[in-house]
Design an enzyme around this catalytic site. Structure first.
Site, mmCIF file in Angstrom:
data_model
loop_
_atom_site.group_PDB
_atom_site.id
_atom_site.type_symbol
_atom_site.label_atom_id
_atom_site.label_comp_id
_atom_site.label_asym_id
_atom_site.label_seq_id
_atom_site.Cartn_x
_atom_site.Cartn_y
_atom_site.Cartn_z
ATOM 1 N N SER A 135 -0.195 -7.545 -1.644
ATOM 2 C CA SER A 135 -1.443 -8.292 -0.814
ATOM 3 C C SER A 135 -2.653 -8.701 -1.649
ATOM 4 O O SER A 135 -2.632 -8.140 -2.904
ATOM 5 C CB SER A 135 -2.196 -7.174 -0.035
ATOM 6 O OG SER A 135 -3.105 -7.656 0.609
ATOM 7 N N TYR A 148 -6.049 1.130 0.752
ATOM 8 C CA TYR A 148 -5.051 0.034 0.849
ATOM 9 C C TYR A 148 -5.453 -0.973 -0.440
ATOM 10 O O TYR A 148 -4.221 -1.443 -0.969
ATOM 11 C CB TYR A 148 -5.611 -0.979 2.048
ATOM 12 C CG TYR A 148 -4.770 -1.934 2.351
ATOM 13 C CD1 TYR A 148 -3.450 -1.778 2.814
ATOM 14 C CD2 TYR A 148 -4.985 -3.356 2.225
ATOM 15 C CE1 TYR A 148 -2.603 -2.821 3.012
ATOM 16 C CE2 TYR A 148 -4.240 -4.331 2.549
ATOM 17 C CZ TYR A 148 -2.817 -3.969 3.118
ATOM 18 O OH TYR A 148 -1.803 -5.286 3.138
#
Length: 254
Positions: A135, A148
């Protein structure tokens, strides 16, 4: 004569990007192995496709071993393995209740890659592809999303190491770092999501990266510029811009 259908194994296939990738390859006649935690979602994804579904959690190495063994026995060695499963939840280090959430995110987003790829490596032929979904959030640490961001940074570095390890076997390792994708995971975000893609558009872009055996790619291309700018932004300016940025909600299911 047409070639044999692709054999593709995908985690996170009960919704979002994983489901979109399943539909993309399924439309090409691929033989699919689909893994997810929600059997109803897996069955919906698999409808009308040449697919076998395996209800499993990528955090559980044994369950992935079982799913992989079943796929290998039924279909054979995959041409492509895509680790698309992941967890995105807001976290705060000062909150004791978030400690197990940190672990769940790291287990899914980092160890989940290992659990997905390991059972197939010895069986895969030269020319195969292992694809991991990272990501843009892994480029810098985002406030309220430390777990995250850290997990995706770790995923990127792990996949780079794996890419080098797999060269002698002739297996490509493709890292794709998407920006925002319109999925249930992002629809709870309380902030603007520039250049947001549909899951179908993102799936098609990931598939192109796989076909081209790209070592690393950011999608869409606009987010590649954003990622590059963030990476080289001086710390004082980055802090000024992001310290008070809206944050991912905490307390979401993991």
């Amino acid at each position: 004569m047409p070639g044999a259908p692709l054999k593709v194994f995908i985690t996170g296939a009960s919704s979002g990007l994983g489901a979109a990738l399943a539909r993309h390859y399924g439309a090409q006649g691929a033989q699919l192995g689909l893994v997810g935690r929600r059997i109803e979602g897996l069955r919906a994804t698999a409808a009308g496709l040449d697919a076998r579904v395996y209800c499993a959690d990528v955090r559980d190495a044994d369950s992935l071993q079982t799913a992989a063994a079943a796929f290998l026995q039924a279909v054979g060695a995959p041409d492509i393995v895509i680790a698309a499963a992941g967890i995105s939840v807001g976290t705060l280090t000062e909150a004791a209740a978030d400690a197990p959430v940190f672990r769940a995110i790291m287990d899914a987003n980092v160890l989940g890659l290992v659990h997905t790829f390991q059972p197939f490596i010895h069986a895969m032929r030269k020319g195969g592809v292992l694809c991991g979904i990272s990501s843009v959030a892994g480029v810098r640490g985002l406030p309220g999303g430390g777990a995250y961001s850290a997990s995706k940074a770790a995923a990127t570095v792990y996949l780079e190491a794996l890419r080098l390890e797999m060269k002698a076997r002739g297996i490509a390792v493709v890292t794709v770092a998407p920006g925002y994708i319109d999925t249930p995971m992002t629809r709870v975000n309380p902030y603007a999501m520039p250049f947001r893609m549909s899951a179908e558009a993102a799936g098609a872009r990931v598939a192109r990266c796989i076909a081209r055996r790209r070592a690393y790619a950011v999608i869409p291309w606009q987010m590649a510029w954003v990622a590059a700018a963030l990476k080289w932004l001086p710390n004082p300016l980055y802090d000024l811009l992001f310290e008070k940025a809206p944050r991912k909600p905490r307390g979401l299911p993991t």
